[in-house]
Design a protein around this motif. Structure first.
Motif, PDB file in Angstrom:
ATOM      1  N   LYS A  50       2.012  -2.997  13.816  1.00  0.00           N
ATOM      2  CA  LYS A  50       2.238  -4.443  13.824  1.00  0.00           C
ATOM      3  C   LYS A  50       1.365  -5.158  14.850  1.00  0.00           C
ATOM      4  O   LYS A  50       1.442  -6.365  15.004  1.00  0.00           O
ATOM      5  N   SER A  51       0.539  -4.394  15.562  1.00  0.00           N
ATOM      6  CA  SER A  51      -0.278  -4.961  16.636  1.00  0.00           C
ATOM      7  C   SER A  51      -1.703  -5.232  16.173  1.00  0.00           C
ATOM      8  O   SER A  51      -2.268  -4.477  15.382  1.00  0.00           O
ATOM      9  N   PHE A  52      -2.265  -6.300  16.688  1.00  0.00           N
ATOM     10  CA  PHE A  52      -3.659  -6.631  16.439  1.00  0.00           C
ATOM     11  C   PHE A  52      -4.483  -6.262  17.662  1.00  0.00           C
ATOM     12  O   PHE A  52      -4.029  -6.445  18.795  1.00  0.00           O
ATOM     13  N   ARG A  53      -5.697  -5.786  17.431  1.00  0.00           N
ATOM     14  CA  ARG A  53      -6.667  -5.552  18.495  1.00  0.00           C
ATOM     15  C   ARG A  53      -7.993  -6.139  18.037  1.00  0.00           C
ATOM     16  O   ARG A  53      -8.375  -6.017  16.875  1.00  0.00           O
ATOM     17  N   ILE A  54      -8.682  -6.768  18.978  1.00  0.00           N
ATOM     18  CA  ILE A  54      -9.955  -7.414  18.677  1.00  0.00           C
ATOM     19  C   ILE A  54     -11.042  -6.669  19.441  1.00  0.00           C
ATOM     20  O   ILE A  54     -11.031  -6.677  20.677  1.00  0.00           O
ATOM     21  N   PRO A  55     -11.966  -6.009  18.730  1.00  0.00           N
ATOM     22  CA  PRO A  55     -13.048  -5.323  19.438  1.00  0.00           C
ATOM     23  C   PRO A  55     -13.815  -6.305  20.332  1.00  0.00           C
ATOM     24  O   PRO A  55     -14.256  -7.364  19.885  1.00  0.00           O
ATOM     25  N   LYS A  56     -13.937  -5.950  21.591  1.00  0.00           N
ATOM     26  CA  LYS A  56     -14.549  -6.812  22.594  1.00  0.00           C
ATOM     27  C   LYS A  56     -15.962  -7.226  22.196  1.00  0.00           C
ATOM     28  O   LYS A  56     -16.324  -8.395  22.308  1.00  0.00           O
ATOM     29  N   GLU A  57     -16.748  -6.287  21.739  1.00  0.00           N
ATOM     30  CA  GLU A  57     -18.136  -6.576  21.395  1.00  0.00           C
ATOM     31  C   GLU A  57     -18.227  -7.636  20.294  1.00  0.00           C
ATOM     32  O   GLU A  57     -19.029  -8.568  20.381  1.00  0.00           O
ATOM     33  N   SER A  58     -17.403  -7.513  19.270  1.00  0.00           N
ATOM     34  CA  SER A  58     -17.414  -8.469  18.166  1.00  0.00           C
ATOM     35  C   SER A  58     -16.968  -9.855  18.635  1.00  0.00           C
ATOM     36  O   SER A  58     -17.603 -10.868  18.331  1.00  0.00           O
ATOM     37  N   PHE A  59     -15.880  -9.906  19.389  1.00  0.00           N
ATOM     38  CA  PHE A  59     -15.359 -11.192  19.880  1.00  0.00           C
ATOM     39  C   PHE A  59     -16.356 -11.849  20.839  1.00  0.00           C
ATOM     40  O   PHE A  59     -16.618 -13.050  20.740  1.00  0.00           O
ATOM     41  N   ASP A  60     -16.938 -11.065  21.731  1.00  0.00           N
ATOM     42  CA  ASP A  60     -17.897 -11.612  22.689  1.00  0.00           C
ATOM     43  C   ASP A  60     -19.136 -12.163  21.987  1.00  0.00           C
ATOM     44  O   ASP A  60     -19.670 -13.201  22.390  1.00  0.00           O
ATOM     45  N   ARG A  61     -19.589 -11.495  20.924  1.00  0.00           N
ATOM     46  CA  ARG A  61     -20.719 -12.023  20.138  1.00  0.00           C
ATOM     47  C   ARG A  61     -20.355 -13.380  19.537  1.00  0.00           C
ATOM     48  O   ARG A  61     -21.143 -14.312  19.563  1.00  0.00           O
ATOM     49  N   TRP A  62     -19.155 -13.462  18.979  1.00  0.00           N
ATOM     50  CA  TRP A  62     -18.694 -14.723  18.396  1.00  0.00           C
ATOM     51  C   TRP A  62     -18.645 -15.821  19.461  1.00  0.00           C
ATOM     52  O   TRP A  62     -19.072 -16.952  19.216  1.00  0.00           O
ATOM     53  N   MET A  63     -18.173 -15.489  20.634  1.00  0.00           N
ATOM     54  CA  MET A  63     -18.106 -16.461  21.728  1.00  0.00           C
ATOM     55  C   MET A  63     -19.498 -16.951  22.136  1.00  0.00           C
ATOM     56  O   MET A  63     -19.656 -18.098  22.539  1.00  0.00           O
ATOM     57  N   ARG A  64     -20.490 -16.096  22.014  1.00  0.00           N
ATOM     58  CA  ARG A  64     -21.867 -16.483  22.343  1.00  0.00           C
ATOM     59  C   ARG A  64     -22.547 -17.221  21.196  1.00  0.00           C
ATOM     60  O   ARG A  64     -23.697 -17.608  21.300  1.00  0.00           O
ATOM     61  N   GLY A  65     -21.853 -17.374  20.072  1.00  0.00           N
ATOM     62  CA  GLY A  65     -22.419 -18.082  18.925  1.00  0.00           C
ATOM     63  C   GLY A  65     -23.262 -17.214  18.024  1.00  0.00           C
ATOM     64  O   GLY A  65     -23.964 -17.712  17.153  1.00  0.00           O
ATOM     65  N   GLU A  66     -23.174 -15.899  18.208  1.00  0.00           N
ATOM     66  CA  GLU A  66     -23.924 -14.970  17.366  1.00  0.00           C
ATOM     67  C   GLU A  66     -23.083 -14.605  16.146  1.00  0.00           C
ATOM     68  O   GLU A  66     -21.878 -14.795  16.126  1.00  0.00           O
ATOM     69  N   ASN A  67     -23.721 -14.058  15.137  1.00  0.00           N
ATOM     70  CA  ASN A  67     -23.017 -13.645  13.924  1.00  0.00           C
ATOM     71  C   ASN A  67     -22.353 -12.296  14.159  1.00  0.00           C
ATOM     72  O   ASN A  67     -22.970 -11.248  13.981  1.00  0.00           O
ATOM     73  N   ALA A  68     -21.108 -12.319  14.579  1.00  0.00           N
ATOM     74  CA  ALA A  68     -20.385 -11.097  14.928  1.00  0.00           C
ATOM     75  C   ALA A  68     -20.180 -10.196  13.726  1.00  0.00           C
ATOM     76  O   ALA A  68     -20.264  -8.976  13.834  1.00  0.00           O
ATOM     77  N   MET A  69     -19.906 -10.747  12.576  1.00  0.00           N
ATOM     78  CA  MET A  69     -19.559  -9.927  11.419  1.00  0.00           C
ATOM     79  C   MET A  69     -20.766  -9.170  10.879  1.00  0.00           C
ATOM     80  O   MET A  69     -20.643  -8.029  10.469  1.00  0.00           O
ATOM     81  N   ALA A  70     -21.937  -9.762  10.880  1.00  0.00           N
ATOM     82  CA  ALA A  70     -23.116  -9.068  10.374  1.00  0.00           C
ATOM     83  C   ALA A  70     -23.424  -7.843  11.231  1.00  0.00           C
ATOM     84  O   ALA A  70     -23.727  -6.772  10.722  1.00  0.00           O
ATOM     85  N   ALA A  71     -23.300  -7.986  12.527  1.00  0.00           N
ATOM     86  CA  ALA A  71     -23.591  -6.882  13.441  1.00  0.00           C
ATOM     87  C   ALA A  71     -22.500  -5.830  13.428  1.00  0.00           C
ATOM     88  O   ALA A  71     -22.749  -4.678  13.753  1.00  0.00           O
ATOM     89  N   ASP A  72     -21.287  -6.197  13.059  1.00  0.00           N
ATOM     90  CA  ASP A  72     -20.159  -5.268  13.114  1.00  0.00           C
ATOM     91  C   ASP A  72     -19.724  -4.727  11.764  1.00  0.00           C
ATOM     92  O   ASP A  72     -18.655  -4.178  11.642  1.00  0.00           O
ATOM     93  N   SER A  73     -20.545  -4.823  10.761  1.00  0.00           N
ATOM     94  CA  SER A  73     -20.137  -4.365   9.433  1.00  0.00           C
ATOM     95  C   SER A  73     -19.781  -2.884   9.432  1.00  0.00           C
ATOM     96  O   SER A  73     -18.952  -2.442   8.653  1.00  0.00           O
ATOM     97  N   ASN A  74     -20.355  -2.100  10.339  1.00  0.00           N
ATOM     98  CA  ASN A  74     -20.032  -0.673  10.384  1.00  0.00           C
ATOM     99  C   ASN A  74     -18.606  -0.418  10.884  1.00  0.00           C
ATOM    100  O   ASN A  74     -18.005   0.586  10.546  1.00  0.00           O
ATOM    101  N   ILE A  75     -17.997  -1.327  11.631  1.00  0.00           N
ATOM    102  CA  ILE A  75     -16.621  -1.159  12.100  1.00  0.00           C
ATOM    103  C   ILE A  75     -15.657  -1.225  10.922  1.00  0.00           C
ATOM    104  O   ILE A  75     -14.638  -0.566  10.896  1.00  0.00           O
TER     105      ILE A  75
END
Length: 70
Positions: free
Chosen positions: A43-68
């Motif tokens: 029932k718990s959510f976890r947000i991978p730090k690298e993906s979230f930090d990319r999003w915060m920097r305005g980068e495309n987090a999902m394209a870089a994290d498709s392997n996750i």
């Protein structure tokens, strides 16, 4: 070991938003697989730090994290 994931509470503090808004935002991100990766463990959510930090920097987090998601 460096921290690799954020909890919803940590993300809430980073974004300075309320608890309800944080859970709604993370739930939507999990369901839509956008704007960053969200993992659900039981029932718990976890947000991978690298993906979230990319999003915060305005980068495309999902394209870089498709392997996750595989």
């Amino acid at each position: 070991m460096d921290k690799q994931v954020y909890t919803v509470t940590e993300m809430q503090q980073i974004l300075n938003i309320g608890r309800e808004a944080a859970y709604r935002f993370v739930g939507d991100a999990y369901k839509n697989k956008d704007p960053f990766v969200v993992l659900k463990i039981g029932k718990s959510f976890r947000i991978p730090k690298e993906s979230f930090d990319r999003w915060m920097r305005g980068e495309n987090a999902m394209a870089a994290d498709s392997n996750i998601l595989q």
